[in-house]
Design an enzyme around this catalytic site. Structure first.
Site, PDB file in Angstrom:
ATOM      1  N   ASN A  36     -12.514  -0.905  -0.531  1.00  9.93           N
ATOM      2  CA  ASN A  36     -11.806  -1.593   0.557  1.00  9.93           C
ATOM      3  C   ASN A  36     -12.404  -1.150   1.885  1.00  9.93           C
ATOM      4  OD1 ASN A  36      -9.301  -2.729   2.047  1.00  9.93           O
ATOM      5  ND2 ASN A  36      -9.309  -0.576   2.650  1.00  9.93           N
ATOM      6  N   GLU A  37     -12.595  -2.082   2.787  1.00  9.87           N
ATOM      7  CA  GLU A  37     -13.154  -1.767   4.113  1.00  9.87           C
ATOM      8  C   GLU A  37     -14.264  -0.717   3.981  1.00  9.87           C
ATOM      9  OE1 GLU A  37     -10.176  -1.053   7.173  1.00  9.87           O
ATOM     10  OE2 GLU A  37      -9.508  -3.118   7.047  1.00  9.87           O
TER      11      GLU A  37
ATOM     12  N   TYR B  77      -6.800  -8.502  11.862  1.00  5.25           N
ATOM     13  CA  TYR B  77      -5.474  -8.214  12.406  1.00  5.25           C
ATOM     14  C   TYR B  77      -5.362  -8.779  13.816  1.00  5.25           C
ATOM     15  CZ  TYR B  77      -4.385  -5.192   8.483  1.00  5.25           C
ATOM     16  OH  TYR B  77      -4.114  -4.727   7.223  1.00  5.25           O
TER      17      TYR B  77
ATOM     18  N   GLN C  35       2.029  -6.049   5.802  1.00  6.15           N
ATOM     19  CA  GLN C  35       2.228  -5.777   4.393  1.00  6.15           C
ATOM     20  C   GLN C  35       3.650  -6.187   4.010  1.00  6.15           C
ATOM     21  OE1 GLN C  35       1.029  -1.831   3.165  1.00  6.15           O
ATOM     22  NE2 GLN C  35      -0.901  -1.924   4.309  1.00  6.15           N
TER      23      GLN C  35
ATOM     24  N   GLU D 252       0.848  -1.198   0.000  1.00  2.60           N
ATOM     25  CA  GLU D 252       0.000   0.000   0.000  1.00  2.60           C
ATOM     26  C   GLU D 252       0.881   1.244   0.000  1.00  2.60           C
ATOM     27  OE1 GLU D 252      -2.783   0.088   3.296  1.00  2.60           O
ATOM     28  OE2 GLU D 252      -3.783   1.876   2.497  1.00  2.60           O
TER      29      GLU D 252
ATOM     30  N   GLU E 271      -6.334  -9.056   4.039  1.00  2.00           N
ATOM     31  CA  GLU E 271      -5.462  -8.349   4.994  1.00  2.00           C
ATOM     32  C   GLU E 271      -5.438  -9.168   6.277  1.00  2.00           C
ATOM     33  OE1 GLU E 271      -5.989  -4.122   5.655  1.00  2.00           O
ATOM     34  OE2 GLU E 271      -6.517  -3.826   3.539  1.00  2.00           O
TER      35      GLU E 271
END
Ligand code: AHR
Length: 517
Positions: free
Chosen positions: A193-194, A264, A369, A46, A321
């Protein structure tokens, strides 16, 4: 005296909770599972901190050795990972990214503000051509994340036309004028995204309507049609998967091909005080592994919803992710730079084993990432580069890419933990690659005790690598880059049984020889 009592209490609060002599490992050769899609080993890059600028792209005029602007040391290290897939440009950045800002002569590209990540100037010197050429250089498939949040259907459709059209259209000719004659192959394209958060704070219903609206106009050549990805939920939130899969039948008509999901791992589970990357107590070793294993419940719940709405298994579930997220201790807090220790290696291994196990629908995952951001493979400091323990796990696991999953049973697998949190001591996967070779991986989550594993008569010999170290937070840095690195590991059968010790806090990947099946 009080000190010794406290010490005894402390030592006994973490324990291996059963005491069988060994764990028996049985592989079910007769009922092979799904192919472990190589894209489970996908990476995410990103426009965030030093993930792209410095981490990958230094520009042609840099003193850091580079090839056409891409730094040589990082690209060489990534080649060893056989990176199958790259996701770009975000993340949250994607929903504010206007692709036209990133094409044409670099010195003429507009400068923007990266409002999500530190408010720094985004020079746009890394854009569509730089990303797609990089992916081609790496031999990786591409996953481009479209801008739903601040873009328009026209902007999204035109970006795809720019990248994929072989026609005489103005946009295809603009691409040619910018130096790329043939279209690029675009394998995956995401619609936002999200979208529940940084992508527009939407409800699943509102997003679902926009998904139908935008995808109606995404037209690409028949032989270059990306798999479209709907922005899904996070953590234990199933309502996005439930709504999208329930609402968009027939799926082919609404082009619902995959739903993304994010999770996460925070050592504490608390976003306001996530936990440290290094120097953590054993309680946070345990809580991190415990929380990362929540992934299995999320997969089970989401796959059950998909199985209900999509028994034909048409829709993929992509964990695009995942990884650890610690408190930032170095640099701009908006850059999400963190060190990476042996604990991260275990996190990687546990998650990869889960993705293997649920490979029938989990066709993709992207660790967050790739360079210098969150659970990175590689860290850089200007011209210096270091490989993290997570890098080593990914490198060791390359034989699992596109191999066939073999169900594996562990009998007498003890638990490691304390009275509040218990996790299986051993995590494992087995697979058969295209050449018929059998690969096994085992992780020992207990930081204090080895475990004896018994493969019985299934194999005569195993050989490969082990990753471990003396401390839970052992890590590599620019002064000592090889504190955590894999070394050779092997074992042979004796008296007809293959029994070996899996060291405490370790991950092994081995080829198994002499299978009778
Ligand atoms: O990976 C960092 C950020 O985490 C991504 O931009 C966003 O999608 C997620 O919240």
């Amino acid at each position: 005296m009080i000190r010794s009592i406290l010490l005894i209490l402390f030592l006994s609060s973490f324990t291996c909770l059963t005491s069988q002599a060994e764990t028996d490992v049985n592989i079910d050769f007769k009922n092979p599972g799904a192919t472990i899609n190589k894209n489970i080993y996908g990476q995410f890059m990103e426009h965030l901190g030093r993930g792209i600028y410095e981490g990958i792209w230094v520009g042609e005029d840099s003193t850091i050795p580079n090839t056409r602007g891409y730094r040589n040391d990082v690209t060489q290290a990534l080649r060893e990972l056989e990176v199958p897939l790259l996701r770009w440009p975000g993340g949250c950045f994607a929903d504010e990214y206007h692709w036209r800002d990133g094409i044409g002569p670099r010195d003429k590209r507009p400068k923007g503000v990266n409002t999500n990540w530190g408010g720094v100037i985004e020079p746009n010197s890394f854009g569509t051509h730089e990303f797609l050429d990089f992916a081609e250089m790496m031999g990786a498939e591409v996953y481009v994340n479209g801008n739903l949040g601040t873009g328009t259907p026209a902007e999204m459709a035109q970006w795809l036309e720019y990248m994929t059209s072989d026609s005489d259209s103005t946009l295809a000719n603009l691409r040619r004028a910018n130096g790329r004659d043939k279209p690029w192959r675009i394998h995956y394209f995401a619609i936002g995204n999200e979208s529940w958060g940084c992508g527009g704070s939407m409800t699943p219903e509102y997003y679902g309507n926009l998904y139908k609206h935008y995808t109606t106009f995404l037209k690409t050549p028949k032989d270059n049609t990306p798999i479209l990805i709907a922005s899904g939920g996070y953590d234990d939130k199933t309502e996005w998967t439930e709504y999208l899969a329930g609402e968009m039948e027939p799926f082919w008509s609404y082009r619902l091909e995959a739903i993304s999901h994010h999770y996460y791992t925070l050592p504490t589970g608390d976003w306001s005080k996530k936990g440290a990357a290094l120097g953590f107590p054993e309680s946070e070793w345990l809580s991190t592994l415990y929380r990362t294993l929540r992934m299995e419940k999320f997969l089970i719940d989401h796959l059950a919803i998909l199985d209900k709405h999509d028994p034909e298994n048409e829709i993929g579930f992509y964990v695009d992710e995942w990884g650890t997220w610690y408190d930032v201790t170095e640099g701009d807090p908006g850059f999400l730079y963190q060190q990476n220790s042996l604990r991260d290696a275990l996190v990687a291994s546990l998650n990869l084993n889960l993705f293997h196990k649920y490979a029938r629908r989990v066709h993709m995952s992207n660790i967050a990432q790739m360079v210098n951001v969150l659970q990175a493979m590689i860290l850089t400091d200007k011209e210096k580069m270091v490989l993290t323990p997570t890098y080593h796990v990914f490198r060791m696991h390359t034989p699992f890419q596109d191999a066939t999953y073999l169900p594996i049973k562990l009998k007498n697998n003890p638990k490691y933990g304390n009275k509040d949190m218990r996790i299986p001591k051993i995590s494992a996967s087995a697979a058969k690659d295209k050449d018929g070779k059998i690969w096994l991986t085992f992780a020992n989550t207990d930081p204090n005790n080895a475990e004896t594993l018994n493969l019985g008569k299934q194999f005569k010999r195993i050989a490969g690598e082990v990753l471990t170290a003396d401390k839970m937070d052992a890590h590599n840095n620019f002064d000592e880059p090889e504190t955590v690195k894999p070394v050779a590991f092997s074992a042979k059968s004796k008296n007809g049984e293959l029994v070996f010790e899996l060291p405490a806090k370790s991950v092994i990947v081995v080829e198994a020889f002499g299978a009778e099946n």
